[in-house]
Design a protein around this motif. Structure first.
Motif, mmCIF file in Angstrom:
data_model
loop_
_atom_site.group_PDB
_atom_site.id
_atom_site.type_symbol
_atom_site.label_atom_id
_atom_site.label_comp_id
_atom_site.label_asym_id
_atom_site.label_seq_id
_atom_site.Cartn_x
_atom_site.Cartn_y
_atom_site.Cartn_z
ATOM 1 N N THR A 50 -28.428 8.218 -26.992
ATOM 2 C CA THR A 50 -28.001 9.515 -27.523
ATOM 3 C C THR A 50 -29.177 10.435 -27.844
ATOM 4 O O THR A 50 -30.340 10.022 -27.852
ATOM 5 C CB THR A 50 -27.162 9.294 -28.790
ATOM 6 O OG1 THR A 50 -27.940 8.617 -29.752
ATOM 7 C CG2 THR A 50 -25.894 8.542 -28.493
ATOM 8 N N ASN A 51 -28.876 11.709 -28.126
ATOM 9 C CA ASN A 51 -29.838 12.749 -28.492
ATOM 10 C C ASN A 51 -30.906 12.970 -27.419
ATOM 11 O O ASN A 51 -32.101 13.047 -27.708
ATOM 12 C CB ASN A 51 -30.494 12.464 -29.848
ATOM 13 C CG ASN A 51 -29.488 12.496 -30.971
ATOM 14 O OD1 ASN A 51 -28.476 13.182 -30.881
ATOM 15 N ND2 ASN A 51 -29.759 11.750 -32.023
ATOM 16 N N SER A 52 -30.478 13.070 -26.155
ATOM 17 C CA SER A 52 -31.381 13.376 -25.032
ATOM 18 C C SER A 52 -32.501 12.363 -24.891
ATOM 19 O O SER A 52 -33.613 12.700 -24.489
ATOM 20 C CB SER A 52 -31.960 14.776 -25.173
ATOM 21 O OG SER A 52 -30.921 15.728 -25.194
#
Length: 95
Positions: A50-52
């Motif tokens: 997650t979160n790039s």
């Protein structure tokens, strides 16, 4: 017990009928199912954070190939001839 010879002749006749040639159209359908080109096996997988963050993707395509060694068309022709006693009316790749 008078019918015993008749049952024996009936069983022998049915046994010989099982060895009789089948119609060429039916033989073509059976042999096509056996020697037809198989579609490739495909798949796709993915993984990520997650979160790039980290991400990965994979795509797979495998072609297992023919189930017969040599020329599949020649194997199809001989299969039809064995089953029907006649050469095929349609080539393997015309389906």
């Amino acid at each position: 017990m008078r019918h015993a010879p008749a049952y024996g002749l009936l069983a022998a006749g049915l046994g010989l009928a099982a060895c009789a040639p089948i119609p060429v159209e039916q033989a073509e359908r059976q042999c096509y199912a056996q020697f037809a080109p198989k579609p490739p096996i495909t798949g796709e997988a993915g993984m990520g954070v997650t979160n790039s963050g980290f991400s990965s993707k994979m795509k797979v395509e495998m072609n297992i190939g023919a189930s017969v060694q040599g020329d599949p068309s020649a194997a199809y022709d001989s299969c039809v001839y064995r089953k029907s006693g006649r050469m095929p009316t349609r080539p393997l790749y015309s389906y």
